[in-house]
Design a protein around this motif. Structure first.
Motif, PDB file in Angstrom:
ATOM      1  N   ASP A   1       8.615  -4.966  -5.403  1.00 19.49           N
ATOM      2  CA  ASP A   1       7.846  -3.878  -6.027  1.00 19.49           C
ATOM      3  C   ASP A   1       7.084  -4.368  -7.261  1.00 19.49           C
ATOM      4  O   ASP A   1       5.929  -3.998  -7.484  1.00 19.49           O
TER       5      ASP A   1
ATOM      6  N   LYS B   1       5.182  -3.449   1.723  1.00 17.64           N
ATOM      7  CA  LYS B   1       4.653  -2.889   0.472  1.00 17.64           C
ATOM      8  C   LYS B   1       3.147  -3.111   0.350  1.00 17.64           C
ATOM      9  O   LYS B   1       2.427  -2.267  -0.191  1.00 17.64           O
TER      10      LYS B   1
ATOM     11  N   VAL C   1       4.004  -6.487  -6.264  1.00 24.35           N
ATOM     12  CA  VAL C   1       2.919  -5.636  -5.764  1.00 24.35           C
ATOM     13  C   VAL C   1       2.257  -4.887  -6.915  1.00 24.35           C
ATOM     14  O   VAL C   1       1.032  -4.780  -6.995  1.00 24.35           O
ATOM     15  N   GLN C   2       3.072  -4.398  -7.843  1.00 26.98           N
ATOM     16  CA  GLN C   2       2.549  -3.664  -8.996  1.00 26.98           C
ATOM     17  C   GLN C   2       1.649  -4.556  -9.854  1.00 26.98           C
ATOM     18  O   GLN C   2       0.574  -4.147 -10.288  1.00 26.98           O
TER      19      GLN C   2
ATOM     20  N   GLU D   1       1.298  -0.590   2.481  1.00 22.80           N
ATOM     21  CA  GLU D   1       1.290   0.732   1.846  1.00 22.80           C
ATOM     22  C   GLU D   1       0.265   0.818   0.712  1.00 22.80           C
ATOM     23  O   GLU D   1      -0.249   1.893   0.415  1.00 22.80           O
ATOM     24  N   ALA D   2      -0.049  -0.349   0.105  1.00 21.69           N
ATOM     25  CA  ALA D   2      -0.928  -0.347  -1.073  1.00 21.69           C
ATOM     26  C   ALA D   2      -2.398  -0.554  -0.737  1.00 21.69           C
ATOM     27  O   ALA D   2      -3.273  -0.012  -1.413  1.00 21.69           O
ATOM     28  N   GLY D   3      -2.695  -1.359   0.306  1.00 20.10           N
ATOM     29  CA  GLY D   3      -4.083  -1.726   0.585  1.00 20.10           C
ATOM     30  C   GLY D   3      -4.626  -1.132   1.872  1.00 20.10           C
ATOM     31  O   GLY D   3      -3.984  -0.310   2.534  1.00 20.10           O
TER      32      GLY D   3
ATOM     33  N   LYS E   1      -6.081  -2.490  -4.823  1.00 25.55           N
ATOM     34  CA  LYS E   1      -6.835  -1.251  -4.642  1.00 25.55           C
ATOM     35  C   LYS E   1      -6.671  -0.761  -3.214  1.00 25.55           C
ATOM     36  O   LYS E   1      -6.431  -1.551  -2.297  1.00 25.55           O
ATOM     37  N   SER E   2      -6.840   0.541  -3.021  1.00 28.41           N
ATOM     38  CA  SER E   2      -6.655   1.124  -1.682  1.00 28.41           C
ATOM     39  C   SER E   2      -7.703   0.625  -0.687  1.00 28.41           C
ATOM     40  O   SER E   2      -7.532   0.750   0.522  1.00 28.41           O
TER      41      SER E   2
END
Length: 353
Positions: A40, A67, A43-44, A70-72, A49-50
């Motif tokens: 986490d 992860k 990734v943070q 889920e983020a990109g 960005k999406s």
């Protein structure tokens, strides 16, 4: 056995098992992140960005991949081990995330990488150096790379002048990118645990790039870091260094004379035969032919040759004095100083390739 020694068979090295039954091979650099809090954090700190296309190298069983998905927008995962590829596909098959995952099976060093915005990876440590420069040479340039390296390698990348680990790798990397240390990672965060601690770094390619002639730059830095704690004056007084540089110098002089001679002949021919003045003459020079430079002694046959050698030595030292580099050491020079010194050498007609 009677009359002889009983040979004890050495137990075979065991691979660390995964919950799903897959064994990890340390020889292939397979150390899977098992700490979800660490995943986490990585990734943070990546700042994904999406809309990002993310390159992941060595996804393993997909703990970090999940992860990233889920983020990109899209994750392109490059994995050399077919067992891991199957595990990755099984893990996300039939889930909403599967449409955003593209898996490429192959050796990342031999794979032509597609476009990506950001790279996030826990890589096999044995490919650290070639992979770093493969990424930095990738076009178009990506925004940043967040990579887990062996700690000592990572600290070489972020070292500053005067640091013990400051080296040619440092300068070559920082020529092309800004590098930041993000966090230290203990060996117990992996399955199986490696023998050394790790670090996560952020690499941001320079925009615009600092343009150098790569062979010239590499040759120059090799001389400077051959004995990084010696003064540059001492390094460039060495007979083998002076011999190599003088050979390059004379070769380039001869080439320039040849080009000048050809241009004069073209001009003469053009005055006699109109219409020929626009024809180009090309002379090719293989720099490597004269680039041995490994002898410790120079062959000096007479006083004239000795005088020429002494004259060239003074020319080299004059460059160092012009930039006040004679008493400085490579271990303490900034990137900008290396670039400036190389420009002074080149301005004086002294080249390293």
């Amino acid at each position: 056995m009677a009359g002889g020694k009983i040979r004890k068979e050495k137990p075979k090295a065991k691979s660390a098992p995964y919950q799903g039954g897959i064994s990890f091979h340390k020889s292939k650099g397979q150390h899977i992140l098992k700490n979800p809090m660490l995943v986490d954090t990585i990734v943070q700190k990546s700042g994904i960005k999406s809309t990002d296309t993310i390159l992941e190298i060595g996804p393993g069983t997909g703990n970090l991949t999940k992860k990233l998905l889920e983020a990109g927008k899209l994750v392109i995962a490059v994995e050399v081990d077919p067992r891991m590829v199957l595990e990755l596909q099984r893990r996300f098959q039939g889930t909403p995330l599967s449409s955003r995952l593209k898996v490429i099976q192959g050796d990342v060093l031999k794979t032509e990488l597609p476009y990506f915005d950001i790279c996030v990876a826990n890589i096999p440590y044995q490919i650290s150096s070639p992979l770093t420069f493969k990424l930095l040479n990738h076009q178009p340039a990506f925004r940043c790379a967040i990579i887990m390296f062996q700690r000592e390698f990572a600290m070489r990348l972020v070292a500053q002048p005067g640091d013990k680990l400051y080296c040619r790798l440092t300068v070559n990397t920082q020529l092309q990118a800004r590098v930041f240390h993000l966090l230290k990672v203990g060996k117990n965060n992996f399955r199986p645990p490696p023998k050394v601690d790790s670090s996560v770094v952020r690499i941001e390619p320079r925009k615009p790039r600092i343009e150098v002639k790569q062979k010239e730059w590499d040759g120059f830095l090799r001389h400077c870091f051959n004995r990084k704690n010696k003064t540059l004056g001492a390094i460039f007084r060495q007979k083998n260094v002076l011999s190599l540089l003088e050979k390059n110098y004379k070769t380039l002089q001869a080439l320039n004379l040849s080009i000048g001679s050809l241009e004069n002949k073209d001009a003469e021919m053009g005055s006699l035969k109109p219409g020929n003045a626009n024809q180009d003459e090309t002379v090719e020079l293989d720099d490597d032919d004269d680039e041995d430079g490994t002898d410790d002694e120079m062959d000096v046959e007479d006083g004239d040759a000795e005088g020429e050698a002494s004259e060239f030595k003074e020319k080299v030292l004059a460059v160092l004095k012009e930039g006040s580099f004679e008493d400085k050491r490579s271990s303490k020079l900034k990137l900008e100083e290396f670039l400036y010194l190389l420009s002074l050498f080149n301005k004086a007609g002294i080249h390293f390739s």
